[in-house]
Structures are given as structure tokens and as C-alpha cells.
Design a protein around this motif. Structure first.
Motif, PDB file in Angstrom:
ATOM      1  N   ILE A  15       0.987  -1.103   0.052  1.00 38.52           N
ATOM      2  CA  ILE A  15      -0.082  -0.031  -0.079  1.00 38.52           C
ATOM      3  C   ILE A  15       0.725   1.133   0.142  1.00 38.52           C
ATOM      4  O   ILE A  15       0.713   2.125  -0.734  1.00 38.52           O
ATOM      5  N   GLN A  55      -5.088   8.406   3.327  1.00 37.34           N
ATOM      6  CA  GLN A  55      -5.095   7.375   2.347  1.00 37.34           C
ATOM      7  C   GLN A  55      -4.567   5.917   2.760  1.00 37.34           C
ATOM      8  O   GLN A  55      -5.265   4.854   2.516  1.00 37.34           O
ATOM      9  N   SER A  57      -4.480   4.831   5.844  1.00 35.46           N
ATOM     10  CA  SER A  57      -5.213   4.260   6.839  1.00 35.46           C
ATOM     11  C   SER A  57      -6.331   3.643   6.079  1.00 35.46           C
ATOM     12  O   SER A  57      -6.814   2.506   6.743  1.00 35.46           O
ATOM     13  N   GLU A  58      -7.187   4.390   5.174  1.00 30.61           N
ATOM     14  CA  GLU A  58      -8.527   3.869   4.424  1.00 30.61           C
ATOM     15  C   GLU A  58      -8.044   2.289   3.853  1.00 30.61           C
ATOM     16  O   GLU A  58      -8.763   1.421   4.051  1.00 30.61           O
ATOM     17  N   LYS A  59      -6.869   2.391   3.060  1.00 31.57           N
ATOM     18  CA  LYS A  59      -6.560   1.143   2.372  1.00 31.57           C
ATOM     19  C   LYS A  59      -6.098   0.144   3.334  1.00 31.57           C
ATOM     20  O   LYS A  59      -6.493  -1.046   3.183  1.00 31.57           O
ATOM     21  N   SER A  61      -7.157  -0.100   6.540  1.00 31.01           N
ATOM     22  CA  SER A  61      -8.388  -0.885   7.195  1.00 31.01           C
ATOM     23  C   SER A  61      -9.235  -1.731   6.375  1.00 31.01           C
ATOM     24  O   SER A  61      -9.651  -2.772   6.682  1.00 31.01           O
ATOM     25  N   GLU A  62      -9.269  -1.462   5.086  1.00 37.02           N
ATOM     26  CA  GLU A  62      -9.919  -2.380   3.923  1.00 37.02           C
ATOM     27  C   GLU A  62      -9.191  -3.986   4.180  1.00 37.02           C
ATOM     28  O   GLU A  62      -9.917  -4.826   4.248  1.00 37.02           O
ATOM     29  N   GLU A  63      -7.919  -3.765   3.893  1.00 32.38           N
ATOM     30  CA  GLU A  63      -7.240  -4.997   4.191  1.00 32.38           C
ATOM     31  C   GLU A  63      -7.397  -5.944   5.604  1.00 32.38           C
ATOM     32  O   GLU A  63      -7.589  -7.116   5.448  1.00 32.38           O
ATOM     33  N   ASP A  65      -9.792  -5.464   7.565  1.00 29.56           N
ATOM     34  CA  ASP A  65     -11.247  -6.132   7.621  1.00 29.56           C
ATOM     35  C   ASP A  65     -11.343  -7.349   6.809  1.00 29.56           C
ATOM     36  O   ASP A  65     -12.188  -8.180   7.016  1.00 29.56           O
ATOM     37  N   ARG A  66     -10.809  -7.355   5.488  1.00 28.33           N
ATOM     38  CA  ARG A  66     -10.819  -8.456   4.727  1.00 28.33           C
ATOM     39  C   ARG A  66     -10.064  -9.722   5.425  1.00 28.33           C
ATOM     40  O   ARG A  66     -10.633 -10.997   5.407  1.00 28.33           O
ATOM     41  N   ASP A  68      -8.554  -9.862   8.615  1.00 26.99           N
ATOM     42  CA  ASP A  68      -8.830 -10.017   9.985  1.00 26.99           C
ATOM     43  C   ASP A  68      -7.659 -10.799  10.843  1.00 26.99           C
ATOM     44  O   ASP A  68      -7.889 -11.673  11.384  1.00 26.99           O
TER      45      ASP A  68
END
Length: 158
Positions: A15, A55, A57-59, A61-63, A65-66, A68
Motif C-alpha cells: 500500500i 489514504q 489508513s483507509e486502504k 483498514s480495508e485489508e 477487515d478482509r 482480520d
């Protein structure tokens, strides 16, 4: 570095690279009852801004969540390493030559475990730091394997 921090470093590295940023450090620490996942990023010229942190942080966070990878609840913080940036990698030390640093050692060297001064050199085996004791300047050689912590520091005597 904890296993979780190592795993997160592998997850966040692509990222950060995609955004042409530098990953400085990853920490997963407990403070009081809360866990914190801290990711420190920078730009090559040292001018990271809040938008770039957002940017990442958002990317990330998605990873997270995916995949875990962290079982407990935690707070994610993505930020600049600040003025007292940690020195972890070989490149960090090379870039810090000539700058004021703080180094803490695992065991005493000449009766001291903490050194503040200018990093004169960093080679394959040791760092050389010019420290000041009262009015005298001394050069101390610190074996790399004895360095417990190293970071840039602010020289208040200058």
C-alpha cells in the motif's frame, strides 16, 4: 517486533509503495486496557501530510477487515514518525549521518547505556557517535548488536 507487527508490515508495505511513500515502523502495543496498531509513514523528502496518512489508513483498514489478522479490538493510527523518527533500517542510519541522535544500548559502554550526540558514521559492525560530556567531545563506538533503540533527537544545546 511482534508477530502481529511483522504481519501488518507485510500487509501495509504494498500500500505504502503504491502511494510512493516510505514505511518507517509498525507497532502493536497495549496501553492500559487498549491495544494500538500504529503505522508510521513518511515521504522521501520528509513532508508527509494528513491526506497521505488518511489514504494509507483507509486502504489498510480495508485489508485488515478482509484478512482480520488481529483477534482483539484495537485502534489503528497512521501518522508521521515525527521529529524524533526511529532509526531501524540500515538506510535510516545512513541517512542520519551528521544528525543528532539518541541511542540506548542493551548493556553499558564505558559505564553508560544512553548516548546523545552526532552520528559520525555507521558501518557494518558499529555506529560512531560524538557525544558531549560537559565541555569535552568524545567519540564513542557502539556495536550494532548492542543497540536497543535508536532515533533522531533534537539538540537543545545548539
Amino acid at each position: 517486533m511482534s508477530n502481529i507487527a511483522e504481519e501488518i508490515e507485510k500487509l501495509v508495505s504494498p500500500i505504502v509503495e503504491e502511494l510512493k511513500l516510505e514505511l518507517v515502523d509498525v507497532e502493536f502495543v497495549k496501553e492500559g486496557r487498549d491495544w494500538f496498531l500504529r503505522v508510521y509513514i513518511d515521504t522521501p523528502d520528509g513532508n508527509i501530510d494528513i491526506e497521505q496518512c488518511s489514504q494509507v489508513s483507509e486502504k489498510l483498514s480495508e485489508e485488515l477487515d478482509r484478512i482480520d489478522p488481529i483477534p482483539q479490538n484495537y485502534f489503528l493510527e497512521v501518522s508521521s514518525p515525527g521529529a524524533e523518527r526511529p532509526l531501524k533500517k540500515e538506510e535510516d542510519f545512513q541517512n542520519a549521518i551528521g544528525q543528532f541522535v539518541f541511542i540506548k544500548t542493551y548493556e553499558p559502554i564505558n559505564g553508560m547505556k544512553e548516548f546523545e550526540g552526532y552520528l559520525l558514521a555507521y558501518g557494518p559492525d558499529a555506529a560512531e557517535v560524538e557525544i558531549r560530556i560537559k565541555t569535552r567531545k568524545l567519540t564513542v563506538e557502539i556495536d550494532k548488536d548492542k543497540i536497543a533503540l535508536a532515533r533522531l533527537a533534537i539538540d537543545f544545546s545548539a
